[in-house]
Design a protein around this motif. Structure first.
Motif, PDB file in Angstrom:
ATOM      1  N   ASN A  96      -6.066  10.072  -4.400  1.00  0.00           N
ATOM      2  CA  ASN A  96      -5.638  10.559  -5.718  1.00  0.00           C
ATOM      3  C   ASN A  96      -6.804  10.906  -6.642  1.00  0.00           C
ATOM      4  N   GLU A  97      -8.001  10.442  -6.306  1.00  0.00           N
ATOM      5  CA  GLU A  97      -9.161  10.796  -7.122  1.00  0.00           C
ATOM      6  C   GLU A  97      -9.642  12.218  -6.819  1.00  0.00           C
ATOM      7  N   LYS A 155       2.436   6.372  -7.080  1.00  0.00           N
ATOM      8  CA  LYS A 155       1.475   7.338  -7.638  1.00  0.00           C
ATOM      9  C   LYS A 155       1.996   8.764  -7.480  1.00  0.00           C
ATOM     10  N   HIS A 169      -4.056  15.921  -6.635  1.00  0.00           N
ATOM     11  CA  HIS A 169      -2.816  15.379  -7.192  1.00  0.00           C
ATOM     12  C   HIS A 169      -1.648  16.263  -6.760  1.00  0.00           C
ATOM     13  N   LYS A 218     -12.458   6.890  -1.338  1.00  0.00           N
ATOM     14  CA  LYS A 218     -11.822   5.582  -1.517  1.00  0.00           C
ATOM     15  C   LYS A 218     -10.346   5.751  -1.835  1.00  0.00           C
ATOM     16  N   ASP A 219     -10.029   6.722  -2.692  1.00  0.00           N
ATOM     17  CA  ASP A 219      -8.651   6.956  -3.121  1.00  0.00           C
ATOM     18  C   ASP A 219      -8.380   8.452  -3.109  1.00  0.00           C
ATOM     19  N   SER A 230       0.829  -1.204   0.000  1.00  0.00           N
ATOM     20  CA  SER A 230       0.000   0.000   0.000  1.00  0.00           C
ATOM     21  C   SER A 230       0.866   1.258   0.000  1.00  0.00           C
ATOM     22  N   ASN A 268      -2.245   7.510   2.205  1.00  0.00           N
ATOM     23  CA  ASN A 268      -3.541   6.828   2.255  1.00  0.00           C
ATOM     24  C   ASN A 268      -4.514   7.519   3.210  1.00  0.00           C
ATOM     25  N   SER A 318       2.626   1.665  -3.290  1.00  0.00           N
ATOM     26  CA  SER A 318       1.665   2.128  -4.299  1.00  0.00           C
ATOM     27  C   SER A 318       1.452   3.641  -4.185  1.00  0.00           C
ATOM     28  N   VAL A 319       1.335   4.126  -2.936  1.00  0.00           N
ATOM     29  CA  VAL A 319       1.177   5.572  -2.706  1.00  0.00           C
ATOM     30  C   VAL A 319       2.399   6.322  -3.230  1.00  0.00           C
TER      31      VAL A 319
END
Length: 705
Positions: free
Chosen positions: A676-677, A298, A680, A673-674, A291, A647, A294-295
């Motif tokens: 990044n949505e 991104k 940015h 949920k995310d 996790s 996160n 992944s962060v």
């Protein structure tokens, strides 16, 4: 292998097979995703990356199987049935459980008991048919076995080992740990008042379900434990766990059952729970690592694809107080033209001299933009610069310094600027970051840029691997000007790598700029495979063939030439001509290897050849009245820039030393949920101050829309 990858990815068999074939031919992810769409069924970089991941996972599993089979064969214990079981394993955990009884381990209590001849007694007890166990045990009292109790204890050690090696019992306990395990913490009393421990004080006494703990919290807890501030414990319902084992083994109510119950308790306490609770914690850590990685990935992608100013002449300032502000002037290609110091701030406070110097330099070098590092004295320097009435229209940008000090002291920087010190190199890096963030940031170890959560606590090899993939994908999605690129940038081009990058750089210095893509083939050791993989990502500005400055692959030049010929125009007439391009019927150009997917990509590229996918750089201004955390008041609305994403939310620079946190709950009125949505990196936002904790230097913000 194909079945394994398909079961993990749920991708079509043909797509997986063709992708694996291409990977086995040393094709890269960017090349496959961009130029082999017909073969893969239009898989994107993420899907191809998953195939790579599970291909490597399968290969590691097969390698371990071979090692285990060889070890079992050497021990003379490999039966046909065991061989079938080993070969059928689809995960490492099951494989290691199968191998567990045959591992050559250090001296154990069970091994000692066997040497004392107690295994037959253990078998009698496990049969659960004997009633007078003590009388039977008396027969084994000899040598190192002094008493009946010694004999029974030794037999129980052997039984405990058998219990520990049973796959069904291990899996049942794993399931309980997975579903019900709690992680709890307690502060080490002697460290409670330690200044460094205070950042972990939320975890001085904590309890939470291991299955639900967020990645950032688990990593924070494990770091606190590593630094000696807290103790961590994993727990489940011990009575329930023992009952589950009892039901699987005890089938009678005689004296044997009593001995087995003692052995079960021993096996659980000494062997099963320590091993499997550590395994559960390790799995939770691996999940948290994934996790966090992944962060980081991104964030890094967003940072690398940050807005470039482009080929503009830049004056860059690395601000400071006592040591002054280091100034450099760069030409449009980032070449250092001039450097010196100014001292506008205390203790010298020569703002008049600094203003004169900046005015003179901007005029002398036709400066089009000023880049100011966002470190110490940044706000003061920005305020000074904005007072100046320049003759030309000059844009002023504040640029992130993250990792600049790492670059300035690196071998890459020393090789680039052997005659300048770290302060000059750092300033150059700040200026170049404004011109082209991607080209400059690839020179820095991605882990040093600091755009993640707990990046030093995760698996470093996995992190490095993932970040390398991100950098490679970003570099190739943008494309590289081969005649200006550094060796660092060239090394990330598909199929090139560090050695060929150096060869390209040296060849360019020796023979001058490349005038065509074909000329790239003259670079020493750059063979057909490297050319195939990398040529389309290398751009030649102002080349004789306009396709050399596009993302069209040289293998498709003949198709474009035929399109132009069929329309009775030149290549130059065809490129960027929307009217002509609309007339092309792509079906006429399909072949066995080139389909509509590739042809559609070619048309898109011909419409806007060499188009940079990145947004243009925009000027941003902080609230000039906010200089320190004490200037913040709940309820204020402030402009800010997102400078890190995790996160649990994102951090925002509002123009002071401390960044504020927008917790996920304050990003939106609906469930997030995310992160990044919603935001940015480097996004310019308006935030509302919710709470300011000056002693802890914490700022709580809310995204204002």
């Amino acid at each position: 292998m194909l079945k394994y990858i398909i079961s993990k990815t749920r991708l079509p068999e043909t797509s997986v097979k063709n992708t694996v074939d291409l990977l086995n031919q040393d094709a890269t992810i960017p090349f496959i995703s961009r130029y082999r769409k017909e073969a893969t069924g239009n898989l994107d970089e993420v899907q191809i990356g998953d195939i790579v991941k599970y291909k490597e996972e399968f290969e590691a599993l097969e390698k371990r199987k071979k090692a285990i089979l060889k070890a079992l064969e050497e021990q003379g214990v490999l039966t046909d049935a065991l061989q079938v079981k080993v070969k059928a394993c689809t995960d490492l955990t099951t494989l290691e459980d199968l191998y567990l009884p045959f591992k050559k381990s250090r001296k154990t209590k069970a091994e000692t008991a066997r040497k004392n001849g107690l295994e037959p007694l253990a078998k009698i007890i496990m049969s659960q048919n004997a009633n007078d166990v003590e009388s039977i045990a008396f027969k084994y009292v000899k040598g190192d076995v002094k008493t009946v109790d010694d004999a029974l204890e030794g037999a129980r050690h052997i039984i405990a080992e058998w219990i520990n090696e049973r796959t069904d019992i291990r899996n049942n306990l794993r399931n309980q740990l997975e579903r019900y395990a709690m992680i709890s913490t307690k502060v080490v009393k002697t460290k409670k008042e330690d200044e460094n421990a205070q950042k972990f004080r939320d975890y001085f006494e904590w309890e939470e379900a291991l299955s639900r703990i967020p990645s950032h919290r688990l990593l924070a807890i494990l770091r606190a434990e590593k630094e000696g501030f807290i103790r961590v414990k994993i727990e489940i319902d011990k009575i329930k766990a023992l009952e589950n084992i009892d039901r699987r083994i005890i089938k009678s109510e005689n004296a044997c059952a009593d001995q087995i119950e003692l052995a079960i308790s021993d096996a659980y306490k000494r062997l099963l729970f320590p091993s499997l609770s550590n395994e559960a914690l390790q799995k939770a850590k691996e999940k948290a690592d994934e996790s966090a990685i992944s962060v980081f990935a991104k964030n890094l992608k967003q940072l690398l694809l940050g807005s470039p100013l482009g080929e503009k002449r830049v004056l860059a300032i690395d601000p400071g107080f006592r040591s002054g502000c280091k100034i450099v002037c760069l030409d449009a290609q980032g070449v250092l033209l001039h450097n010196e110091n100014i001292y506008p701030h205390p203790p010298k406070s020569d703002s008049i001299g600094a203003i004169k110097k900046l005015s003179t330099l901007t005029e002398a070098y036709n400066i089009e933009a000023i880049a100011i590092g966002n470190g110490t004295a940044s706000r003061e320097t920005e305020a000074l610069v904005k007072k100046i009435k320049f003759k030309n229209d000059i844009q002023v940008f504040v640029v992130s310094e993250a990792g600049a000090s790492i670059y300035s002291a690196s071998k890459i920087a020393r090789d680039e600027f052997p005659n300048y010190d770290v302060t000059v190199r750092g300033s150059v890096s700040i200026g170049r970051r404004l011109q082209d963030p991607l080209a400059e940031l690839v020179k820095i170890d991605a882990k040093s840029i600091g755009v993640g959560q707990y990046q030093h606590d995760v698996d470093q090899s996995k992190l490095q691997k993932e970040l390398d993939v991100v950098v490679e994908n970003c570099v190739n999605s943008v494309g590289v000007n081969i005649n200006t690129a550094s060796t660092s940038l060239l090394s990330y081009v598909s199929g090139i790598g560090p050695k060929l990058a150096e060869n390209i750089f040296n060849y360019r210095n020796e023979h001058g700029v490349f005038t065509s893509r074909n000329a790239i083939k003259k670079v020493p050791r750059l063979g057909g495979k490297a050319f195939e993989q990398g040529a389309a990502f290398l751009r030649i500005r102002e080349a004789k063939n306009p396709l050399d400055d596009s993302a069209v692959h040289p293998e498709s030049y003949n198709i474009v030439e035929k399109m132009a010929k069929d329309l009775k125009v030149t290549l130059n007439d065809l490129i960027s001509n929307q009217e002509l391009l609309k007339k092309i019927d792509l079906k006429n150009y399909c072949t066995d290897t080139v389909g509509l997917l590739t042809l559609e990509d070619i048309i898109k590229e011909l419409e806007k050849p060499g188009l940079d996918i990145r947004e243009e750089a925009k000027v941003f201004t902080f609230n000039q009245n906010i200089k320190t955390i004490t200037d913040l008041v709940a309820g204020q609305l402030l402009p800010g820039i997102v400078n890190n994403i995790t996160n649990f939310g994102c951090f925002v620079d509002v123009g002071i030393k401390e960044s504020g946190l927008i917790h996920v709950s304050n990003l939106s009125e609906s469930f997030v949920k995310d992160v990044n949505e919603h935001v940015h990196l480097h996004q310019q936002v308006i935030v509302k101050v919710l709470e300011v904790d000056v002693p802890r230097k914490r700022i709580q913000l809310k995204l204002h829309k």
